[in-house]
Design an enzyme around this catalytic site. Structure first.
Site, PDB file in Angstrom:
ATOM      1  CB  ALA A  97     -49.017  34.048  43.578  1.00  0.00           C
TER       2      ALA A  97
ATOM      3  CD  GLU B 279     -54.559  45.370  43.020  1.00  0.00           C
ATOM      4  OE1 GLU B 279     -54.404  46.418  43.694  1.00  0.00           O
ATOM      5  OE2 GLU B 279     -54.889  44.280  43.531  1.00  0.00           O
TER       6      GLU B 279
ATOM      7  CG  HIS C 178     -57.743  49.302  46.477  1.00  0.00           C
ATOM      8  ND1 HIS C 178     -58.074  49.342  45.146  1.00  0.00           N
ATOM      9  CD2 HIS C 178     -57.531  48.000  46.763  1.00  0.00           C
ATOM     10  CE1 HIS C 178     -58.071  48.116  44.643  1.00  0.00           C
ATOM     11  NE2 HIS C 178     -57.755  47.276  45.621  1.00  0.00           N
TER      12      HIS C 178
ATOM     13  N   GLY D  23     -52.496  32.321  40.989  1.00  0.00           N
ATOM     14  CA  GLY D  23     -51.895  31.430  40.015  1.00  0.00           C
ATOM     15  C   GLY D  23     -50.887  30.532  40.692  1.00  0.00           C
TER      16      GLY D  23
END
Length: 320
Positions: A176, A106, A38, A173
């Protein structure tokens, strides 16, 4: 029998703490490590966000466990050629196998360079093209690529491992998961849902590894653990696509006001009930996962690792 690993959280701990946790994880009997990638934490309370590739370099000297990123986004903030170089070097340095976990990312981490944050279907296209670029670079050949989303000119990695770095694809999902089955070397998903694993296997995943992870809060005071999770990781209870589209930790803090302590109590293992911890990881095993990673949210790291070494991991290994 599944392997059980420890999940290092770069959002909550600094580099020295992560290295010490990795050492404790190896001593406790965990078989592998995951580490998050991140630029920002999810909220200010988590409070950290070290550069993952520096930490992985230190891990290569500190422990002998396999390491994987969970997950790196090689599309917007960092060009796939740069990610390929970082992953190849990490693989050369790692005493255990290094796996590159990738996903579509993200906005929280990726929009910081001022680029447009594309819709989900475009992000999947970008991810697939980035994987093509990285695989060519892992071969050590000179790469020239002029694609829809990326350009690479006269690029060659001189420091590469003997075998190409395995690339595991994160999917939450059907679209993906379909991509992971078609082009991935493994599949990552954070929910113990057997239908997703079955879709991956039938779609082309075959015998390739499926990995998942969960967070727990070990402690002797269950209510205190619930409060700790609510303060630090309420973001995990946010619904839908909020996790992919909110742009800053402050926006997550605003959204987290919708999450109650009761929601945390119902959805996260808190406390020191051995059966609850074992049951949480068995959910993944029963759904067909090959590697299952667990992260300790609370401050009692020594207690957590002793608890898993003496009580939780032995039961899980007997169950296999």
């Amino acid at each position: 029998m599944p392997e059980y690993g420890y999940f290092l959280s770069c959002e909550q701990y600094g580099p020295a703490e992560l290295i010490e946790q990795a050492r404790m994880a190896e001593q406790a009997g965990f078989q592998a490590l995951w580490i998050s990638d991140h630029f920002h934490p999810w909220n200010d309370a988590q409070g950290q966000s070290p550069f993952v590739w520096s930490v992985i370099g230190a891990l290569s000297e500190a422990v002998s466990l396999p390491v994987g990123t969970a997950v790196t986004c090689p599309t917007v903030r960092t060009h796939p050629a740069v990610v390929a170089q970082a992953a190849a070097t990490s693989a050369v340095m790692s005493p255990g196998e290094f796996r590159l976990g990738v996903g579509t990312g993200e906005a929280l981490n990726e929009h910081i360079v001022g680029a447009h944050w594309p819709p989900a279907h475009v992000r999947l296209e970008m991810l697939e093209e980035s994987i093509q670029v990285m695989r060519r670079l892992f071969s050590g050949e000179e790469v020239n690529h002029h694609g829809t989303h990326y350009t690479v000119e006269n690029a060659r990695l001189y420091t590469v491992p003997d075998e190409p770095v395995p690339i595991d694809i994160s999917g939450f999902g059907p679209a993906a998961t379909k991509l992971a089955a078609r082009v991935g070397d493994g599949y990552i998903t954070m929910m113990p849902e057997a239908p997703m694993v079955e879709q991956y296997r039938k779609g082309g995943g075959g015998g390739k590894p499926v990995s998942g992870g969960t967070k727990v809060c070990y402690g002797t005071d269950r209510d205190a653990c619930v409060r700790t999770v609510h303060r630090l990781w309420a973001n995990e209870q946010l619904p839908g696509e909020l996790g992919q589209v909110l742009p800053s930790p402050k926006h997550f803090e605003q959204a987290q006001t919708l999450v109650t302590e009761d929601m945390v109590r119902k959805n996260r293992v808190c406390g020191d009930d051995v059966d609850e911890h074992v049951a949480e990881l068995r959910r993944f095993a029963d759904a067909g996962f090959d590697r299952i990673y667990v992260n300790q949210i609370g401050p009692d790291l020594r207690g957590f690792f002793d608890f898993y070494r003496t009580k939780v991991l032995p039961q899980l290994q007997q169950a296999g």
